[in-house]
Scaffold this active site. Structure first.
Site, PDB file in Angstrom:
ATOM      1  N   CYS A 113       1.283  -1.035  -0.180  1.00 37.68           N
ATOM      2  CA  CYS A 113      -0.167   0.121  -0.410  1.00 37.68           C
ATOM      3  C   CYS A 113       0.953   0.901  -0.024  1.00 37.68           C
ATOM      4  CB  CYS A 113      -1.174   0.130   1.314  1.00 37.68           C
ATOM      5  SG  CYS A 113      -1.784  -1.918   1.344  1.00 37.68           S
ATOM      6  N   HIS A 253      -4.685   6.614   3.411  1.00 38.15           N
ATOM      7  CA  HIS A 253      -4.343   5.642   2.265  1.00 38.15           C
ATOM      8  C   HIS A 253      -6.097   4.645   3.321  1.00 38.15           C
ATOM      9  CE1 HIS A 253      -4.207   1.337   0.750  1.00 38.15           C
ATOM     10  NE2 HIS A 253      -3.678   0.732   2.052  1.00 38.15           N
ATOM     11  N   ASN A 283      -9.938  -0.922  -0.314  1.00 43.69           N
ATOM     12  CA  ASN A 283      -8.412  -0.684  -0.599  1.00 43.69           C
ATOM     13  C   ASN A 283      -7.822  -1.691  -2.008  1.00 43.69           C
ATOM     14  OD1 ASN A 283      -5.556  -1.394   0.587  1.00 43.69           O
ATOM     15  ND2 ASN A 283      -6.335  -2.067   2.089  1.00 43.69           N
TER      16      ASN A 283
HETATM   17  O1  UT7 Z   1      -3.886  -2.131   3.096  1.00 43.82           O
HETATM   18  C1  UT7 Z   1      -3.551  -2.422   4.827  1.00 43.82           C
HETATM   19  C2  UT7 Z   1      -3.201  -2.410   5.679  1.00 43.82           C
HETATM   20  N1  UT7 Z   1      -4.539  -2.999   6.007  1.00 43.82           N
HETATM   21  C3  UT7 Z   1      -5.443  -2.784   6.715  1.00 43.82           C
HETATM   22  O2  UT7 Z   1      -5.428  -1.886   6.974  1.00 43.82           O
HETATM   23  C4  UT7 Z   1      -7.205  -3.639   7.067  1.00 43.82           C
HETATM   24  C5  UT7 Z   1      -6.788  -3.317   9.472  1.00 43.82           C
HETATM   25  N2  UT7 Z   1      -8.158  -4.345   9.962  1.00 43.82           N
HETATM   26  C6  UT7 Z   1      -8.965  -3.242   9.222  1.00 43.82           C
HETATM   27  O3  UT7 Z   1      -9.441  -2.862   8.888  1.00 43.82           O
HETATM   28  C7  UT7 Z   1      -9.998  -4.643  10.255  1.00 43.82           C
HETATM   29  O4  UT7 Z   1      -9.123  -5.509  11.326  1.00 43.82           O
HETATM   30  C8  UT7 Z   1     -11.496  -5.392   9.540  1.00 43.82           C
HETATM   31  C9  UT7 Z   1     -12.325  -4.655   9.101  1.00 43.82           C
HETATM   32  C10 UT7 Z   1     -10.544  -5.917   9.113  1.00 43.82           C
HETATM   33  C11 UT7 Z   1     -11.980  -6.245  10.547  1.00 43.82           C
HETATM   34  O5  UT7 Z   1     -12.411  -5.358  11.625  1.00 43.82           O
HETATM   35  P1  UT7 Z   1     -12.702  -5.536  12.969  1.00 43.82           P
HETATM   36  O6  UT7 Z   1     -13.610  -4.852  13.784  1.00 43.82           O
HETATM   37  O7  UT7 Z   1     -10.808  -5.597  13.649  1.00 43.82           O
HETATM   38  O8  UT7 Z   1     -13.900  -6.938  13.148  1.00 43.82           O
HETATM   39  P2  UT7 Z   1     -13.067  -8.421  13.571  1.00 43.82           P
HETATM   40  O9  UT7 Z   1     -11.673  -8.714  12.419  1.00 43.82           O
HETATM   41  O10 UT7 Z   1     -12.570  -8.370  14.914  1.00 43.82           O
HETATM   42  O11 UT7 Z   1     -13.994  -8.848  13.684  1.00 43.82           O
HETATM   43  C12 UT7 Z   1     -15.258  -9.142  14.623  1.00 43.82           C
HETATM   44  C13 UT7 Z   1     -16.193 -10.329  14.050  1.00 43.82           C
HETATM   45  C14 UT7 Z   1     -15.841 -11.400  13.644  1.00 43.82           C
HETATM   46  O12 UT7 Z   1     -16.664 -12.297  14.818  1.00 43.82           O
HETATM   47  P3  UT7 Z   1     -16.631 -12.839  16.178  1.00 43.82           P
HETATM   48  O13 UT7 Z   1     -15.062 -13.923  16.545  1.00 43.82           O
HETATM   49  O14 UT7 Z   1     -16.363 -11.419  16.727  1.00 43.82           O
HETATM   50  O15 UT7 Z   1     -18.137 -13.634  16.682  1.00 43.82           O
HETATM   51  C15 UT7 Z   1     -15.493 -11.980  12.856  1.00 43.82           C
HETATM   52  O16 UT7 Z   1     -15.561 -13.143  12.223  1.00 43.82           O
HETATM   53  O17 UT7 Z   1     -16.869  -9.997  12.785  1.00 43.82           O
HETATM   54  C16 UT7 Z   1     -17.002 -11.124  12.163  1.00 43.82           C
HETATM   55  N3  UT7 Z   1     -16.153 -10.646  10.566  1.00 43.82           N
HETATM   56  C17 UT7 Z   1     -17.233 -10.236  10.039  1.00 43.82           C
HETATM   57  N4  UT7 Z   1     -18.983 -10.393  10.500  1.00 43.82           N
HETATM   58  C18 UT7 Z   1     -19.579 -10.378   9.183  1.00 43.82           C
HETATM   59  C19 UT7 Z   1     -15.088 -11.048  10.039  1.00 43.82           C
HETATM   60  N5  UT7 Z   1     -15.740 -10.201   8.502  1.00 43.82           N
HETATM   61  C20 UT7 Z   1     -17.006 -10.376   8.971  1.00 43.82           C
HETATM   62  C21 UT7 Z   1     -18.046  -9.588   7.309  1.00 43.82           C
HETATM   63  N6  UT7 Z   1     -19.140 -10.091   7.636  1.00 43.82           N
HETATM   64  N7  UT7 Z   1     -17.107  -9.784   6.889  1.00 43.82           N
END
Ligand code: UT7
Length: 326
Positions: A113, A253, A283
């Site tokens: 990125c 970004h 992204n």
């Molecule tokens: O470009 C390079 C840099 N990349 C980034 O900066 C990305 C960095 N990361 C993020 O932006 C965030 O971590 C995400 C958007 C990927 C995820 O958001 P989060 O608030 O960290 O969610 P999480 O991974 O903690 O997941 C929360 C819950 C989980 O369920 P449980 O374990 O709480 O039951 C996931 O399984 O959300 C679930 N989950 C989803 N639910 C619905 C994960 N993906 C999805 C989805 N739809 N697509």
């Protein structure tokens, strides 16, 4: 030190749009979850026969037109991408071929990125050394080609698109005032495409195990992104001798709206100065900042003398931030 400035921008997003509602039909997700957690509403997806250089060619043509220059006056092309057309030759080679400007040096850089900002820094070095005068700096991806469409934790986050900028030595006080780059290989495994290189060459098993797709520990990447982007932006502002108050536009970004807003807060930049198009692009990795710059340029949002802060963080980890006077 010579100052370099952007004299033209271009970008290209493929025609096909995939909305969150489309994704609801593909994996167990909802529009509400995606919007709330990332700020993404839709993304552009390349067609089967569109490779990164095809999008790049369109972006390059626009940047050349916007700069009002003859394409034959470009003397180098630098392309930041992690989704090259082929592992070799470079994606820049295909863009050069399509533009019809053989002979000049062209190459890709792999900084995820941060690729576009790394590209600007390399261009600055080249122009300062006197090696080249006018450089086409590009960044972008077709991440849809390396997305695991069964993995809801990653497939909702990425999009395709390429941005381009023509840069040359500045003849006034406009241009890049500061650039700060960094990287830390200790966390290479948190965001990567494991197979397809020399570590894990393609085999039936690597394909079956989906090792040719994006693997990401979202939570961990999030934490590092927030801290590192804040620090990188602080450093670029410091090097430029200014503060967040002096910034006209902040272009972080576009990976997650929450990361963007937190970073802005850290460097005292009000929300209304943060440029956001993640809702429409998702992204696009190395494309993100170049595409945003072009969108702002075309909309007439960038006025002479405006101070623009750009800031990126990506796989590696890599990061980079720069202050530009338009
Ligand atoms: O470009 C390079 C840099 N990349 C980034 O900066 C990305 C960095 N990361 C993020 O932006 C965030 O971590 C995400 C958007 C990927 C995820 O958001 P989060 O608030 O960290 O969610 P999480 O991974 O903690 O997941 C929360 C819950 C989980 O369920 P449980 O374990 O709480 O039951 C996931 O399984 O959300 C679930 N989950 C989803 N639910 C619905 C994960 N993906 C999805 C989805 N739809 N697509």
């Amino acid at each position: 030190m010579k100052r370099i400035k952007i004299i033209g921008t271009g970008s290209f997003l493929p025609e096909k749009v995939l909305t969150n509602f489309d994704l609801e039909k593909m994996v167990d997700t909802t529009d509400e979850w995606i919007m709330k957690r990332s700020g993404i509403r839709e993304r552009h997806i390349a067609s089967e026969n569109q490779a990164t250089s095809d999008l790049g060619f369109e972006a390059a043509k626009q940047a050349i037109e916007n700069a009002k220059i003859d394409k034959n006056t470009i003397d180098c092309i630098i392309f930041g991408t992690v989704t090259p057309d082929t592992l070799f030759p470079s994606t820049a080679i295909y863009v050069q071929k399509a533009l019809g400007i053989p002979g000049i040096p062209v190459f890709d850089i792999s900084a995820a990125c941060s690729g576009f900002i790394y590209g600007l820094a390399i261009a600055q070095g080249f122009i300062n050394s006197g090696a080249y005068k006018r450089i086409l700096v590009m960044g972008g991806e077709t991440l849809s080609k390396v997305t695991n469409w069964e993995d809801r934790s990653t497939c909702v986050l990425f999009g395709d698109g390429v941005g381009a900028a023509v840069v040359e030595e500045s003849n006034d006080d406009s241009g890049i005032i500061s650039i700060y780059l960094g990287a830390d290989g200790n966390m290479e495994n948190l965001l990567c495409q494991p197979a397809g290189g020399s570590r894990i060459p393609a085999t039936e098993e690597s394909v079956k195990n989906k090792l040719h797709t994006i693997h990401m520990d979202g939570n961990e990447v999030y934490k590092h992104a927030v801290n590192t982007m804040a620090q990188a932006a602080t450093k670029a502002l410091e090097l430029a001798g200014i503060s967040g108050n002096d910034v006209t536009h902040f272009i972080p970004h576009q990976a997650n709206i929450r990361i963007m807003e937190t970073t802005a807060k850290f460097v005292d930049i009000p929300r209304e100065k943060v440029f956001v198009n993640i809702d429409r692009t998702a992204n696009t990795s190395a494309g993100s900042i170049a595409i945003a710059l072009d969108e702002m340029n075309r909309k007439g949002m960038l006025k002479k003398g405006d101070i623009i802060l750009i800031d990126a963080f990506g796989a590696g980890f890599t990061w980079g931030s720069a202050v530009i006077r338009w």
